[in-house]
Design an enzyme around this catalytic site. Structure first.
Site, PDB file in Angstrom:
ATOM      1  N   TRP A 184     -84.348 -46.306  39.507  1.00 44.63           N
ATOM      2  CA  TRP A 184     -85.471 -45.508  40.015  1.00 44.63           C
ATOM      3  C   TRP A 184     -86.072 -44.741  38.841  1.00 44.63           C
ATOM      4  CZ3 TRP A 184     -86.182 -40.142  39.808  1.00 44.63           C
ATOM      5  CH2 TRP A 184     -87.412 -39.722  40.341  1.00 44.63           C
ATOM      6  N   GLU A 225     -85.478 -49.038  43.538  1.00 46.55           N
ATOM      7  CA  GLU A 225     -85.838 -48.050  44.566  1.00 46.55           C
ATOM      8  C   GLU A 225     -87.319 -47.719  44.454  1.00 46.55           C
ATOM      9  OE1 GLU A 225     -83.840 -44.265  44.090  1.00 46.55           O
ATOM     10  OE2 GLU A 225     -84.527 -43.524  46.037  1.00 46.55           O
ATOM     11  N   LYS A 227     -90.935 -45.634  45.742  1.00 45.62           N
ATOM     12  CA  LYS A 227     -91.288 -44.273  46.137  1.00 45.62           C
ATOM     13  C   LYS A 227     -92.788 -44.194  46.381  1.00 45.62           C
ATOM     14  CE  LYS A 227     -90.400 -39.509  44.849  1.00 45.62           C
ATOM     15  NZ  LYS A 227     -89.448 -38.606  44.202  1.00 45.62           N
ATOM     16  N   ASP A 259     -85.182 -45.449  50.209  1.00 44.72           N
ATOM     17  CA  ASP A 259     -84.793 -44.049  50.375  1.00 44.72           C
ATOM     18  C   ASP A 259     -85.683 -43.539  51.509  1.00 44.72           C
ATOM     19  OD1 ASP A 259     -85.184 -41.168  50.077  1.00 44.72           O
ATOM     20  OD2 ASP A 259     -84.089 -41.314  48.187  1.00 44.72           O
ATOM     21  N   HIS A 262     -88.934 -41.611  50.974  1.00 41.89           N
ATOM     22  CA  HIS A 262     -89.954 -42.168  50.077  1.00 41.89           C
ATOM     23  C   HIS A 262     -91.084 -42.902  50.783  1.00 41.89           C
ATOM     24  CE1 HIS A 262     -87.203 -42.051  46.282  1.00 41.89           C
ATOM     25  NE2 HIS A 262     -87.288 -40.900  46.909  1.00 41.89           N
ATOM     26  N   HIS A 286     -80.799 -45.111  50.448  1.00 46.67           N
ATOM     27  CA  HIS A 286     -80.549 -43.720  50.114  1.00 46.67           C
ATOM     28  C   HIS A 286     -80.842 -42.941  51.383  1.00 46.67           C
ATOM     29  CE1 HIS A 286     -80.801 -43.393  45.444  1.00 46.67           C
ATOM     30  NE2 HIS A 286     -79.683 -43.954  45.879  1.00 46.67           N
ATOM     31  N   ASP A 294     -90.704 -35.654  50.483  1.00 43.64           N
ATOM     32  CA  ASP A 294     -89.385 -36.072  50.004  1.00 43.64           C
ATOM     33  C   ASP A 294     -88.586 -34.830  49.599  1.00 43.64           C
ATOM     34  OD1 ASP A 294     -87.321 -37.692  49.096  1.00 43.64           O
ATOM     35  OD2 ASP A 294     -88.186 -37.905  47.091  1.00 43.64           O
ATOM     36  N   ASP A 296     -85.621 -33.815  50.380  1.00 46.06           N
ATOM     37  CA  ASP A 296     -84.181 -33.975  50.177  1.00 46.06           C
ATOM     38  C   ASP A 296     -83.352 -32.866  50.821  1.00 46.06           C
ATOM     39  OD1 ASP A 296     -83.739 -36.487  48.754  1.00 46.06           O
ATOM     40  OD2 ASP A 296     -85.002 -35.617  47.210  1.00 46.06           O
ATOM     41  N   ASP A 326     -78.395 -39.247  49.423  1.00 40.00           N
ATOM     42  CA  ASP A 326     -79.215 -38.773  48.309  1.00 40.00           C
ATOM     43  C   ASP A 326     -80.046 -37.578  48.746  1.00 40.00           C
ATOM     44  OD1 ASP A 326     -80.719 -38.364  46.065  1.00 40.00           O
ATOM     45  OD2 ASP A 326     -82.040 -40.086  46.371  1.00 40.00           O
TER      46      ASP A 326
END
Ligand code: RNT
Ligand code: ZN
Length: 418
Positions: A184, A225, A227, A259, A262, A286, A294, A296, A326
């Site tokens: 990534w 990955e 995004k 992910d 993303h 993820h 995003d 997280d 993640d």
């Protein structure tokens, strides 16, 4: 009722719905989930002093962050104790452990710089997943790494990727489990680019070079990955969804990694999982919790998390989907953040395993949509908590005891860190 009696009762109730709770518990114990090391230190790593870059951000300044490999390992051990289930360790290249006086730039790292992690993982019977670190480093030029127009910059990062393939293979050999190696980068542009194709062509060629580093495809699983955007990189992302999917589809042995932070907020990764399973032998995930972007946040036992787990379990894809957490929250106790996220994904998997998917699929195929809705709603009221509790007990942890233990650790260990 005692816990045993509650489980016995739950087991009967689920049996009536066509579900074997003992089998589900036994199965879940064998499913590895990758625990990301970077929740413990806000994605800082040990190989640089600079800020976190690449369009990702941690927010908060809760005390007790791990500052050394020893502290990070100690914290991971605590999470292992507090969360039930089989763990794999997920590392970033920036977590290299150098001896006193030793150092190596990212293009020169070697397996020996990760020997301490291999020993740590083996001591805990964990496999290891790995990530080259294409952020937080001074060789990033104008926000770009593998897609940079500057040949030397690209070369540096390609060499980093290749070094990481060698390290991934070392991890797989040491632990006896395959190593998922995820690529990534935060490459992209803040404002409207004049060339969208050029960077993608360079990115494509660079990843091709990285994965041309000889490796055993059974031991090393390179992933790309995608995004949608990052902070300060809002207008253009080189490794977009279409880019990553097309790359993985056209390069044997390379997996797409999704992910769930993303994508645009109304896009659901749960729906994308079966779409990819129709084409790819293996995929990677993820697992995170995006709040409006995003962000997280810590993974919770919420609807989309459950839905993602369902898509893996009901499609018999537990061995085809590499699952990794993640997220990074620096605003709360980091051990609790880690533990709640891991426990949430375990709950989601267990809940999926406690669902009579074959019966429900049959209703769909017979177009009995009314009954399907009714049955799916009924499933939500079954005594899931009692089965979860039994699973926790069998794994040597508990639902009501872990938090007190986390608080003790905060007081005795984390609070003493400067
Ligand atoms: C960033 C990506 C990436 C990182 C980790 C640290 O948006 O999700 O996977 O979070 O590699
Ligand atoms: Zn990610």
């Amino acid at each position: 009722m005692t816990e045993k009696e509650r489980y016995a009762s739950a087991r009967e109730i689920y049996a009536k719905a066509g579900v074997d709770t003992d089998a589900a518990i036994a199965k879940l114990k064998e499913v590895p989930v990758s625990l990301h090391c970077w929740q413990g230190d806000d994605v800082t790593g040990f190989d640089h002093d600079g800020p976190l870059t690449g369009g990702i951000q941690t927010t908060g300044n809760y005390p007790g962050k791990a500052r050394t490999p020893q502290e990070l390992m100690q914290d991971i051990e605590q999470v292992i104790r507090l969360a039930p289930g089989k763990k794999k360790l997920n590392l970033h290249a920036s977590y290299a452990v150098f001896e006193k006086g030793e150092s190596a730039d990212r293009d020169k790292i070697e397996p020996k710089h990760f020997a301490a992690w291999a020993e740590f993982a083996k001591a805990h019977h964990m496999g290891i997943d790995f990530n080259p670190t294409f952020f937080s480093h001074d060789r990033i030029k104008d926000g770009l790494t593998l897609s940079s127009p500057d040949e030397e910059t690209r070369r540096f990062w390609i060499n980093h990727g290749k070094a990481c393939i060698r390290i991934s293979e070392y991890f797989a050999k040491e632990t006896g489990m395959p190593c998922v190696m995820n690529i990534w980068t935060g490459d992209g542009a803040k404002d409207i680019p004049a060339d969208r194709l050029g960077p993608r062509e360079r990115y494509k060629a660079a990843i091709e070079e990285i994965i041309s580093q000889p490796h055993d495809p059974k031991l090393v699983k390179p992933c790309v990955e995608s995004k949608v955007f990052g902070i300060g990189v809002e207008s253009y992302t080189t490794g977009s969804s279409e880019f990553a999917l097309s790359f993985a589809a056209s390069h044997e042995g390379c997996l797409p990694l999704m992910d769930n932070g993303h994508y645009h907020p109304t896009e659901m990764v749960s729906d994308k999982i079966p779409a990819l399973l129709a084409f790819f032998p293996e995929i990677a995930l993820h697992i995170t919790r995006p709040v409006r972007w995003d962000s997280d946040h810590v993974v919770l036992f919420d609807d989309e998390t459950k839905e993602m787990a369902k898509e893996i379990v009901r499609n018999h894809a537990l061995e085809r989907v590499y699952m990794a957490l993640d997220y990074f929250d620096a605003s709360i106790n980091r051990i609790c953040a880690w533990t709640v996220g891991f426990r949430s994904w375990q709950k989601a998997l267990l809940s999926a395993m406690l669902t009579p998917h074959e019966q429900l699929k049959k209703l769909q195929d017979e177009a009995k949509w009314t009954e399907l809705m009714v049955r799916q709603e009924e499933m939500k009221m079954l005594p899931f908590g009692d089965v979860w509790n039994e699973y926790c007990i069998q794994c040597g942890t508990s639902e009501d005891g872990w938090f007190a233990e986390a608080l003790r650790y905060e007081k005795e260990v984390l609070a003493k860190r400067g």
